[in-house]
Enzyme design. Sequence first.
Site, PDB file in Angstrom:
ATOM      1  N   ARG A  81       0.867  -1.180   0.000  1.00 49.47           N
ATOM      2  CA  ARG A  81       0.000   0.000   0.000  1.00 49.47           C
ATOM      3  C   ARG A  81       0.899   1.224   0.000  1.00 49.47           C
ATOM      4  O   ARG A  81       1.741   1.390   0.885  1.00 49.47           O
ATOM      5  CB  ARG A  81      -0.926  -0.004   1.220  1.00 49.47           C
ATOM      6  CG  ARG A  81      -1.894   1.189   1.300  1.00 49.47           C
ATOM      7  CD  ARG A  81      -2.904   0.949   2.419  1.00 49.47           C
ATOM      8  NE  ARG A  81      -3.843   2.040   2.590  1.00 49.47           N
ATOM      9  CZ  ARG A  81      -3.763   2.967   3.544  1.00 49.47           C
ATOM     10  NH1 ARG A  81      -2.762   2.949   4.418  1.00 49.47           N
ATOM     11  NH2 ARG A  81      -4.670   3.918   3.643  1.00 49.47           N
ATOM     12  N   ASN A  96      -6.920   8.167   2.667  1.00 49.36           N
ATOM     13  CA  ASN A  96      -6.542   7.593   3.950  1.00 49.36           C
ATOM     14  C   ASN A  96      -7.352   8.207   5.096  1.00 49.36           C
ATOM     15  O   ASN A  96      -7.501   9.427   5.178  1.00 49.36           O
ATOM     16  CB  ASN A  96      -5.046   7.846   4.199  1.00 49.36           C
ATOM     17  CG  ASN A  96      -4.560   7.205   5.482  1.00 49.36           C
ATOM     18  OD1 ASN A  96      -4.505   5.990   5.587  1.00 49.36           O
ATOM     19  ND2 ASN A  96      -4.212   8.031   6.466  1.00 49.36           N
ATOM     20  N   GLU A  97      -7.886   7.355   5.961  1.00 47.36           N
ATOM     21  CA  GLU A  97      -8.553   7.768   7.203  1.00 47.36           C
ATOM     22  C   GLU A  97      -9.334   9.071   7.005  1.00 47.36           C
ATOM     23  O   GLU A  97      -9.033  10.101   7.629  1.00 47.36           O
ATOM     24  CB  GLU A  97      -7.521   7.897   8.318  1.00 47.36           C
ATOM     25  CG  GLU A  97      -6.823   6.569   8.593  1.00 47.36           C
ATOM     26  CD  GLU A  97      -5.709   6.649   9.617  1.00 47.36           C
ATOM     27  OE1 GLU A  97      -5.477   7.739  10.176  1.00 47.36           O
ATOM     28  OE2 GLU A  97      -5.058   5.618   9.874  1.00 47.36           O
ATOM     29  N   HIS A 155      -8.610   0.251  10.012  1.00 49.58           N
ATOM     30  CA  HIS A 155      -7.277   0.395  10.587  1.00 49.58           C
ATOM     31  C   HIS A 155      -7.350   0.039  12.067  1.00 49.58           C
ATOM     32  O   HIS A 155      -8.198   0.571  12.792  1.00 49.58           O
ATOM     33  CB  HIS A 155      -6.757   1.822  10.401  1.00 49.58           C
ATOM     34  CG  HIS A 155      -6.519   2.169   8.963  1.00 49.58           C
ATOM     35  ND1 HIS A 155      -6.011   3.390   8.556  1.00 49.58           N
ATOM     36  CD2 HIS A 155      -6.715   1.458   7.819  1.00 49.58           C
ATOM     37  CE1 HIS A 155      -5.898   3.403   7.240  1.00 49.58           C
ATOM     38  NE2 HIS A 155      -6.323   2.240   6.769  1.00 49.58           N
ATOM     39  N   TYR A 173      -5.670  -0.004  15.553  1.00 50.57           N
ATOM     40  CA  TYR A 173      -4.673   0.434  16.531  1.00 50.57           C
ATOM     41  C   TYR A 173      -5.286   0.308  17.928  1.00 50.57           C
ATOM     42  O   TYR A 173      -5.830  -0.746  18.266  1.00 50.57           O
ATOM     43  CB  TYR A 173      -4.199   1.846  16.199  1.00 50.57           C
ATOM     44  CG  TYR A 173      -3.419   1.925  14.896  1.00 50.57           C
ATOM     45  CD1 TYR A 173      -2.095   1.488  14.825  1.00 50.57           C
ATOM     46  CD2 TYR A 173      -4.007   2.417  13.730  1.00 50.57           C
ATOM     47  CE1 TYR A 173      -1.374   1.542  13.630  1.00 50.57           C
ATOM     48  CE2 TYR A 173      -3.292   2.483  12.538  1.00 50.57           C
ATOM     49  CZ  TYR A 173      -1.979   2.036  12.490  1.00 50.57           C
ATOM     50  OH  TYR A 173      -1.273   2.092  11.319  1.00 50.57           O
ATOM     51  N   GLU A 219      -4.364  -1.086   7.819  1.00 48.83           N
ATOM     52  CA  GLU A 219      -3.225  -0.671   8.643  1.00 48.83           C
ATOM     53  C   GLU A 219      -3.387  -1.296  10.015  1.00 48.83           C
ATOM     54  O   GLU A 219      -4.502  -1.436  10.526  1.00 48.83           O
ATOM     55  CB  GLU A 219      -3.166   0.847   8.839  1.00 48.83           C
ATOM     56  CG  GLU A 219      -2.735   1.661   7.663  1.00 48.83           C
ATOM     57  CD  GLU A 219      -2.550   3.136   8.050  1.00 48.83           C
ATOM     58  OE1 GLU A 219      -2.391   3.426   9.264  1.00 48.83           O
ATOM     59  OE2 GLU A 219      -2.577   3.981   7.143  1.00 48.83           O
ATOM     60  N   TRP A 221       1.553  -1.564   8.994  1.00 49.22           N
ATOM     61  CA  TRP A 221       2.116  -0.210   8.961  1.00 49.22           C
ATOM     62  C   TRP A 221       3.391  -0.214   9.799  1.00 49.22           C
ATOM     63  O   TRP A 221       3.341  -0.547  10.976  1.00 49.22           O
ATOM     64  CB  TRP A 221       1.141   0.814   9.528  1.00 49.22           C
ATOM     65  CG  TRP A 221       1.692   2.200   9.384  1.00 49.22           C
ATOM     66  CD1 TRP A 221       2.573   2.831  10.220  1.00 49.22           C
ATOM     67  CD2 TRP A 221       1.444   3.116   8.306  1.00 49.22           C
ATOM     68  NE1 TRP A 221       2.887   4.074   9.736  1.00 49.22           N
ATOM     69  CE2 TRP A 221       2.209   4.276   8.567  1.00 49.22           C
ATOM     70  CE3 TRP A 221       0.659   3.067   7.160  1.00 49.22           C
ATOM     71  CZ2 TRP A 221       2.193   5.378   7.721  1.00 49.22           C
ATOM     72  CZ3 TRP A 221       0.652   4.163   6.329  1.00 49.22           C
ATOM     73  CH2 TRP A 221       1.403   5.309   6.598  1.00 49.22           C
TER      74      TRP A 221
END
Length: 540
Positions: free
Chosen positions: A78, A155-156, A222, A224, A251, A280
């Site tokens: 990516r 992105n995001e 994503h 996290y 990610e 990531w």
Amino acid sequence: MRKRFALAGAAVAALVLSLLTVVPAQAAAGFTVNNGRLLDANGNDFVMRGVNHAHTWYLDRTTQALKDIKATGANTVRVVLSSGDRWTRNDASDVSNVIAQCKANKLICVLEVHDTTGYQEQSGAVSLARAVEYWKSVQTAMAGQEKYVILNIGNEPWGNTGYTGWTQATKDAITSLRSAGFEHTIMVDAPNWGQDWAFTMRDNAQSVFSADPRKNTVFSIHMYGVFDTAAEINDYLNRFVSAKLPIVVGEFGFDHSDGNPDEDTIFATTQQLRLGYLAWSWSGNGGGVEYLDMVTGFNASQLTSWGQRAVNGANGIKATSREASVYGGGGDPTDTTPPSAPGTPSASGVTSSSATLTWGAATDNVGVVGYDVVRVSGTTETAAGSSATTSTTVTGLSAATTYTFAVYARDAAGNRSTRSTSVNVTTQTGGGGPAGCAVTYRLAGQWQGGFQGDVKIANTGTAAVSGWTLRWTWANGQTVSQSWGATTSQSGSALSATNVAYNGTIPVNGSVSFGFIGSWNGTNAAPTAFTLNGSSCTAA
């Protein structure tokens, strides 16, 4: 991913994700989506296993970085691009060069615009509509590359402010790209800095997918700090699988400033469900998250601990990645014949929380490489396990409950068989509550009229718990509208939470967790008395 990541806020209630069957993708020259699966241009199942690379900030590193990423066994990269709104613009010539290097290294190229990161919260972030204009400006570089390139719009594309606008903006972006002639598979990132803690993407995914005229959209979450428990990870991903909507973990890392993600579960669950993941990131992180570099200073011979985990660890890239068949990988790219259906499974060793399933082998013109076991409920399927042999043990079941299981076979080219005949299995009655248990009830966030609760059940006894129901009574009339990691029901002020398939067993000295969204009015006192399978627990 941004160089300093925003803390996720409290979740809010949302509608339940639709479980409607997805319409098959239209024919296209490249990747397509069918029945919730991503298929490459040869019609073979494709599971991303790869890495993010910060191209737009490290132009001089990309040539070697892509070679090194390929050497890990990755099948996908990516690539960070910029529309020129926050960083130096990557023009059509540069995009062409990146695609050419991806192809030279036999990598599928996911291209994303990073300038949308944290829109409406991050200063300078731009809208998805602005990202679409960028894609149109580099369309000459993208045309004809549908076999090798997936277009990740932005992105995001929302922070924690105004994120309810994500749904319509994403639909508009998709339809605008299609109107402009883009035939690529489109990937869309979640709002809330990519982590979707408010479940906006999850609960609107069906309508977003349906808005794509080509029915060729993939969703990217994503993971996290929001995804710091197995319950949250499994619940989120399984909802997409059950709805037959394609999802990848676009990610994730092993740690973050907003919390400690459960990377082992991310690796294990994506492998079990055959979902893609992209770690990531290769190198070059700053702003206090340098620990997310997979290699030190772009030096492939210096894998960091995170790089070692992602590349060489259990369910990591090296063990699970298969090259795309458009490059000659993934088995014979000309093999389009699926295996025969496996034999009807039979059950043995049934306990209150597990059962061993055995089935007759499938046959294939080349060879069967594995089997996928599913739990069937009406027209809905949920992944229950996978095996390279004709037997597997399904765990985490609830006591005294009837389940329906069936099996699919897979070959090396990614072809999947028709489903086997199903079998019903009734688990044994559970053994009651444990000799000891402790419950930690935590208010994770609160807003006017609503709140998020997290609950941990610890087994402090001397025997494992097989199948559990936790009960408490509210003091102030609170109600639960949504939960994950448990199935909840409420009668007046009495709340019951029962395990889901993957967390029914609590080992000695172990624990399980679940979360929920509730409403309150006036006072929101925490409950102080809990019972587990009828036995009292300590309030920790």
